[in-house]
Design an enzyme around this catalytic site. Structure first.
Site, PDB file in Angstrom:
ATOM      1  N   ASP A  40      16.145  17.892 -15.221  1.00  0.00           N
ATOM      2  CA  ASP A  40      15.922  16.560 -14.461  1.00  0.00           C
ATOM      3  C   ASP A  40      17.001  15.771 -13.998  1.00  0.00           C
ATOM      4  O   ASP A  40      17.306  14.694 -14.121  1.00  0.00           O
ATOM      5  CB  ASP A  40      15.282  15.339 -15.724  1.00  0.00           C
ATOM      6  CG  ASP A  40      14.241  16.123 -16.578  1.00  0.00           C
ATOM      7  OD1 ASP A  40      13.290  17.034 -16.105  1.00  0.00           O
ATOM      8  OD2 ASP A  40      14.182  15.742 -17.903  1.00  0.00           O
TER       9      ASP A  40
ATOM     10  N   GLU B   9       4.478  13.365 -12.415  1.00  0.00           N
ATOM     11  CA  GLU B   9       5.440  12.933 -13.134  1.00  0.00           C
ATOM     12  C   GLU B   9       6.760  12.952 -12.033  1.00  0.00           C
ATOM     13  O   GLU B   9       6.673  13.531 -11.027  1.00  0.00           O
ATOM     14  CB  GLU B   9       6.037  13.405 -14.363  1.00  0.00           C
ATOM     15  CG  GLU B   9       6.091  14.944 -14.252  1.00  0.00           C
ATOM     16  CD  GLU B   9       6.314  15.532 -15.665  1.00  0.00           C
ATOM     17  OE1 GLU B   9       6.175  15.100 -16.614  1.00  0.00           O
ATOM     18  OE2 GLU B   9       6.671  16.890 -15.775  1.00  0.00           O
TER      19      GLU B   9
HETATM   20  O1  FUB Z   1      12.683  16.659 -19.641  1.00  0.00           O
HETATM   21  C1  FUB Z   1      11.387  16.088 -20.163  1.00  0.00           C
HETATM   22  C2  FUB Z   1      10.117  15.943 -19.139  1.00  0.00           C
HETATM   23  O2  FUB Z   1      10.135  17.091 -18.424  1.00  0.00           O
HETATM   24  C3  FUB Z   1      10.504  14.874 -18.030  1.00  0.00           C
HETATM   25  O3  FUB Z   1      10.507  13.546 -18.440  1.00  0.00           O
HETATM   26  C4  FUB Z   1       9.672  15.531 -17.047  1.00  0.00           C
HETATM   27  O4  FUB Z   1       9.985  14.992 -15.724  1.00  0.00           O
HETATM   28  C5  FUB Z   1       9.851  17.010 -16.914  1.00  0.00           C
HETATM   29  O5  FUB Z   1      10.807  17.573 -16.184  1.00  0.00           O
END
Ligand code: FUB
Length: 341
Positions: A32, A242
């Site tokens: 991320d 997301e």
């Molecule tokens: O790293 C945990 C979660 O996985 C992140 O918040 C999302 O965007 C995905 O990459």
């Protein structure tokens, strides 16, 4: 663990494939990556993946991260420094578990680290921590940002000096449980379940000049199709899931995001930081691993995407960050990136 020098792996098709780029570091697992240029140096604010021994599920319980390490480098391709622990979950008074994807910003001599973590009731909110140094250590505020919820903060300062936070993520990110404006503990575990209804939107909030509070309630950053109609829940190849990011190019606002269960990075363009944003297409094909999460920055007139995959571990919750170039075409579209050669 595979050595960082390895550049091949089995893909889903079983074919040996070369990766477009190599992990930036292999001493710890990172994911991320939110990249920024501060004082002419590149700082990367990633999640710090660990093996907590929790079985994989759709809720993302296996992503049980406990601290942040900030990476820095003088230039793309230069030496990458791991600056050690910048913030530990034990030093966040309201935190329960799961320190997920962070972002950072700078204003008037202070660096701000924005981070999502579940509170002691297991509900995600977004916190803020401050430091005089871009690599930390950071000190967390005693409470989450009022009115914040869900995950994946991405903070963008416009050319007029106003700063906005884009945030949210469905499924494990819990955004579908906030549809009514308050948290529904027994709400859906995945999306809204209303396939023909507009998809759940990414959220956007203006930050107050203190950078620690929302200036009013978060709004929907609506993504529409070419006819101006909101994308629908059933449109899994295009709808927001997301991992949002905002960059401005030639006066237009580019909202980029992951489609989650279809593993694409897509972009939508708007005339205002608040949207609406018109869906334009995919700009990165699926990486190795379930999640895909990125940031985009400009350095000396060239654009770069920071992203992650699972090259080092082959495990979806033990990821490694990477960087490659990103190109805008003359018509403003983004050239499609294939993470494999
Ligand atoms: O790293 C945990 C979660 O996985 C992140 O918040 C999302 O965007 C995905 O990459």
């Amino acid at each position: 663990k595979t050595p960082a020098s390895a550049d091949t792996s089995k893909t889903d098709t079983g074919k040996k494939t070369k990766y477009l780029s190599q992990p930036l570091i292999s001493s710890i697992y990172t994911a991320d990556p939110s990249a920024h240029v501060f004082n002419g140096k590149i700082y990367i604010y990633p999640s710090h993946d660990i093996n907590a021994g929790i079985p994989e599920n759709d809720n993302g319980d296996h992503f049980a991260m406990r601290d942040y390490h900030i990476l820095s480098m003088d230039s793309i391709g230069g030496k990458v420094t791991d600056n050690g622990v910048a913030l530990d979950i034990k030093d966040i008074p309201w935190a329960g578990r799961q320190l997920w994807a962070p972002d950072a910003a700078y204003k008037n001599g202070t660096y701000y680290l924005y981070f999502p973590v579940k509170d002691k009731q297991d509900v995600f909110h977004i916190g803020v921590a401050t430091s005089a140094n871009p690599a930390g250590p950071f000190k967390a505020e005693p409470q989450p940002i009022a009115g914040s919820y869900s995950i994946d903060p991405a903070v963008f300062t416009d050319t007029d000096g106003k700063t906005y936070m884009y945030f949210g993520g469905i499924w494990g990110g819990q955004l579908q449980r906030w549809i009514t404006g308050k948290y529904e503990p027994n709400g859906s575990k995945t999306d809204s379940k209303q396939e023909d209804a507009p998809a759940i939107s990414c959220k956007v909030a203006l930050l107050k000049p203190d950078m620690k509070n929302f200036d009013g309630a978060a709004k929907n950053a609506v993504i529409v199709d070419s006819l101006g109609k909101p994308l629908l829940t059933k449109d899994h190849n295009r709808r927001f899931f997301e991992g949002s990011w905002m960059h401005k190019y030639n006066g237009k606002y580019y909202l980029t995001y992951s489609t989650g269960d279809t593993h694409l990075l897509c972009y939508a363009i708007g005339n205002s930081p608040l949207g609406p944003f018109t869906y334009k297409g995919v700009f990165m094909k699926p990486v190795e691993g379930w999640t895909t999460h990125h940031s985009i920055i400009e350095i000396k007139g060239k654009w770069y995407i920071f992203y992650h995959d699972t090259q080092l571990s082959g495990k979806t919750h033990l990821r490694n960050v990477k960087v490659t170039t990103l190109e805008h075409n003359a018509d403003g579209s983004i050239k499609l990136i294939d993470p494999f050669l």
